[in-house]
Design a protein around this motif. Structure first.
Motif, PDB file in Angstrom:
ATOM      1  N   UNK A   1       0.785  -0.996  -0.396  1.00  0.00           N
ATOM      2  CA  UNK A   1       0.185   0.021  -0.068  1.00  0.00           C
ATOM      3  C   UNK A   1       0.845   1.194   0.376  1.00  0.00           C
ATOM      4  N   UNK A   2       0.226   2.324   0.793  1.00  0.00           N
ATOM      5  CA  UNK A   2       1.211   3.192   0.794  1.00  0.00           C
ATOM      6  C   UNK A   2       2.232   3.606   2.092  1.00  0.00           C
ATOM      7  N   UNK A   3       2.632   4.571   2.244  1.00  0.00           N
ATOM      8  CA  UNK A   3       3.691   5.250   3.182  1.00  0.00           C
ATOM      9  C   UNK A   3       2.963   5.139   4.812  1.00  0.00           C
ATOM     10  N   UNK A   4       2.211   5.660   4.197  1.00  0.00           N
ATOM     11  CA  UNK A   4       1.393   5.822   5.689  1.00  0.00           C
ATOM     12  C   UNK A   4       0.451   4.140   6.352  1.00  0.00           C
ATOM     13  N   UNK A   5       0.198   3.823   5.282  1.00  0.00           N
ATOM     14  CA  UNK A   5       0.010   2.360   5.550  1.00  0.00           C
ATOM     15  C   UNK A   5       0.968   0.969   6.132  1.00  0.00           C
ATOM     16  N   UNK A   6       1.935   1.478   5.491  1.00  0.00           N
ATOM     17  CA  UNK A   6       3.472   1.563   5.970  1.00  0.00           C
ATOM     18  C   UNK A   6       3.654   1.174   7.729  1.00  0.00           C
ATOM     19  N   UNK A   7       3.198   2.417   7.456  1.00  0.00           N
ATOM     20  CA  UNK A   7       3.952   2.945   9.011  1.00  0.00           C
ATOM     21  C   UNK A   7       2.742   2.703  10.114  1.00  0.00           C
ATOM     22  N   UNK A   8       1.845   2.665   9.788  1.00  0.00           N
ATOM     23  CA  UNK A   8       0.890   2.344  10.915  1.00  0.00           C
ATOM     24  C   UNK A   8       0.841   0.496  10.820  1.00  0.00           C
ATOM     25  N   UNK A   9       0.994  -0.041   9.982  1.00  0.00           N
ATOM     26  CA  UNK A   9       2.308  -1.376  10.246  1.00  0.00           C
ATOM     27  C   UNK A   9       3.160  -1.748  10.680  1.00  0.00           C
ATOM     28  N   UNK A  10       3.827  -0.843  11.616  1.00  0.00           N
ATOM     29  CA  UNK A  10       5.122  -0.911  12.116  1.00  0.00           C
ATOM     30  C   UNK A  10       5.187  -1.867  13.277  1.00  0.00           C
ATOM     31  N   UNK A  11       3.830  -1.204  14.616  1.00  0.00           N
ATOM     32  CA  UNK A  11       3.339  -2.130  15.301  1.00  0.00           C
ATOM     33  C   UNK A  11       3.038  -3.846  15.221  1.00  0.00           C
ATOM     34  N   UNK A  12       2.847  -4.246  14.060  1.00  0.00           N
ATOM     35  CA  UNK A  12       2.323  -5.432  13.907  1.00  0.00           C
ATOM     36  C   UNK A  12       3.125  -6.480  13.370  1.00  0.00           C
ATOM     37  N   UNK A  13       4.157  -5.128  12.185  1.00  0.00           N
ATOM     38  CA  UNK A  13       5.752  -5.812  11.128  1.00  0.00           C
ATOM     39  C   UNK A  13       6.977  -5.934  13.004  1.00  0.00           C
ATOM     40  N   UNK A  14       6.925  -5.081  13.923  1.00  0.00           N
ATOM     41  CA  UNK A  14       7.774  -5.245  15.022  1.00  0.00           C
ATOM     42  C   UNK A  14       7.237  -6.370  15.694  1.00  0.00           C
TER      43      UNK A  14
ATOM     44  N   UNK B   1       8.528 -11.685  17.396  1.00  0.00           N
ATOM     45  CA  UNK B   1       8.384 -13.299  16.708  1.00  0.00           C
ATOM     46  C   UNK B   1       9.081 -14.595  16.352  1.00  0.00           C
ATOM     47  N   UNK B   2      10.135 -14.371  15.379  1.00  0.00           N
ATOM     48  CA  UNK B   2      10.320 -14.660  14.097  1.00  0.00           C
ATOM     49  C   UNK B   2      11.915 -13.909  14.026  1.00  0.00           C
ATOM     50  N   UNK B   3      13.020 -14.232  15.139  1.00  0.00           N
ATOM     51  CA  UNK B   3      14.148 -13.530  15.226  1.00  0.00           C
ATOM     52  C   UNK B   3      15.284 -14.156  14.189  1.00  0.00           C
ATOM     53  N   UNK B   4      15.425 -15.000  13.568  1.00  0.00           N
ATOM     54  CA  UNK B   4      16.307 -15.568  13.483  1.00  0.00           C
ATOM     55  C   UNK B   4      15.841 -16.072  11.919  1.00  0.00           C
ATOM     56  N   UNK B   5      14.819 -15.565  11.943  1.00  0.00           N
ATOM     57  CA  UNK B   5      14.389 -15.467   9.903  1.00  0.00           C
ATOM     58  C   UNK B   5      14.619 -14.257   9.315  1.00  0.00           C
ATOM     59  N   UNK B   6      14.428 -14.932   8.079  1.00  0.00           N
ATOM     60  CA  UNK B   6      14.333 -13.491   6.564  1.00  0.00           C
ATOM     61  C   UNK B   6      13.005 -12.945   6.309  1.00  0.00           C
TER      62      UNK B   6
ATOM     63  N   UNK C   1      -2.200 -11.365  17.409  1.00  0.00           N
ATOM     64  CA  UNK C   1      -2.049 -11.949  18.918  1.00  0.00           C
ATOM     65  C   UNK C   1      -3.518 -13.018  18.810  1.00  0.00           C
ATOM     66  N   UNK C   2      -4.391 -13.158  17.737  1.00  0.00           N
ATOM     67  CA  UNK C   2      -5.250 -14.034  17.911  1.00  0.00           C
ATOM     68  C   UNK C   2      -4.988 -15.447  17.541  1.00  0.00           C
ATOM     69  N   UNK C   3      -3.754 -15.286  16.811  1.00  0.00           N
ATOM     70  CA  UNK C   3      -2.406 -16.163  16.429  1.00  0.00           C
ATOM     71  C   UNK C   3      -1.483 -16.303  17.391  1.00  0.00           C
ATOM     72  N   UNK C   4      -1.495 -16.036  18.213  1.00  0.00           N
ATOM     73  CA  UNK C   4      -0.403 -15.865  18.995  1.00  0.00           C
ATOM     74  C   UNK C   4       0.596 -15.505  19.029  1.00  0.00           C
ATOM     75  N   UNK C   5       0.681 -14.837  17.802  1.00  0.00           N
ATOM     76  CA  UNK C   5       2.682 -13.556  17.753  1.00  0.00           C
ATOM     77  C   UNK C   5       1.985 -12.421  18.516  1.00  0.00           C
ATOM     78  N   UNK C   6       2.573 -12.274  19.738  1.00  0.00           N
ATOM     79  CA  UNK C   6       2.222 -10.331  20.229  1.00  0.00           C
ATOM     80  C   UNK C   6       2.695  -9.681  19.672  1.00  0.00           C
TER      81      UNK C   6
END
Length: 330
Positions: free
Chosen positions: A14-27, A32-37, A130-135
């Motif tokens: 999507x756009x820049x605002x969408x990317x930034x609004x998604x940062x908490x989820x991306x974080x 949850x997957x610190x060793x994965x790419x 969170x519903x899928x077990x990922x804080x």
């Protein structure tokens, strides 16, 4: 020897605002997957911004007209261990990810959890994980300050543009706000995205902003991020720059309409003022300014800006035009 890292594919094209609004989820996914790419599928123009969030390792260029769902058939290598649909709630985005044959696929389209139309965008995707077990924490949106120097530190940044006309406050009103702030002793820099040079010039002409305080044409992300991060204040509509101000903790005044701040606004902190005059639902992608947005007047914006700005110096020397050959342009 260790084998190749497992890959996690996330779709949010999507756009820049969408990317930034998604940062908490991306974080949340990053933790949850610190060793994965972690690979994020999004428009190539946002590559630098995506990497600056520190949440992903690589970008899969992907875009479609009108905020549509892009094909991901150019994915190469083994299927991802996990694919996550942060793009939307329909089958199209889920199916685009399913086409790369991930071992596991998370998508709202599968009905868990239930999509809520009245939910803030940051909360929506954190609740999904969170519903899928990922804080994931919706308030975990801040970004580290950019290393690039600001082209104009300490200024008031005014961004009159927006992706759609529905979210674009009238030029004359922006000019009235800019003229007031300049008369009060504040330096104002105008920015614009690609194709918005004429819009920026129109505001500048009506408000008397000098040429060297114009940064139109779409700044490279590093310079744009530094400008916003080190600004005294950002004034804009409901655009990506407003999300950038929230990410860097820069004081902001954001003009909302037709979409209310309850769905896309900044965190409820004193340094962020979201102006909104409620009214009938409107089309955020419409081709005329939304009536809710037009209910906001220049006096509303000036009052909000003055409440966030420090008092300017008693005496002020106007900034001089840079010497020939030193002016930076986008």
């Amino acid at each position: 020897m260790t084998g190749p890292r497992r890959r996690v594919l996330v779709l949010r094209a999507l756009g820049l605002g969408d990317l930034l609004a998604g940062v908490p989820a991306l974080r949340g996914l990053r933790r949850a997957f610190p060793g994965d790419h972690v690979v994020l599928a999004l428009p190539p123009a946002l590559r630098e911004a995506a990497l600056a969030t520190g949440t992903v390792d690589a970008i899969l260029p992907a875009e479609a007209p009108g905020r549509g769902v892009p094909a991901l058939t150019h994915w190469t290598g083994p299927p991802p261990v996990l694919a996550v649909d942060l793009h939307g709630n329909g089958p199209a985005s889920r199916d685009a990810l399913a086409a790369v044959r991930p071992r596991r696929l998370l998508a709202y389209a599968d009905g868990t959890p239930v999509w809520r139309a009245d939910e803030h965008e940051r909360q929506r995707w954190c609740r999904f994980l969170v519903a899928h077990g990922i804080p994931a924490d919706q308030d975990d949106l801040r970004l580290p300050l950019p290393g690039t120097p600001s082209p104009a530190p300490g200024v008031v940044v005014v961004h009159p543009g927006a992706e759609s006309a529905a979210r674009r406050w009238p030029t004359g009103r922006y000019a009235a706000v800019v003229a007031h702030l300049r008369a009060a002793g504040h330096r104002v820099v105008l920015t614009g995205g690609p194709g918005e040079d004429a819009l920026v010039a129109a505001v500048a002409d009506r408000a008397g902003v000098p040429q060297w305080d114009l940064l139109p044409g779409g700044l490279p992300f590093a310079r744009l991020a530094a400008l916003v991060a080190h600004a005294a204040l950002l004034i804009s509509g409901d655009t990506g720059l407003a999300h950038l101000a929230a990410a860097y903790g820069t004081p902001s005044v954001t003009l909302f309409g037709p979409v209310p701040p309850q769905l896309w606004g900044p965190p409820p902190l004193h340094r962020h003022i979201a102006l909104y005059k409620p009214g009938p639902p409107g089309d955020p992608h419409g081709d005329t300014p939304d009536p809710c947005l037009l209910r906001i007047g220049p006096d509303d914006v000036v009052l909000a800006a003055r409440s966030l700005l420090p008092a300017p110096p008693v005496t002020r020397t106007a900034p001089r035009e840079p010497a020939s050959g030193t002016r930076t342009r986008s």
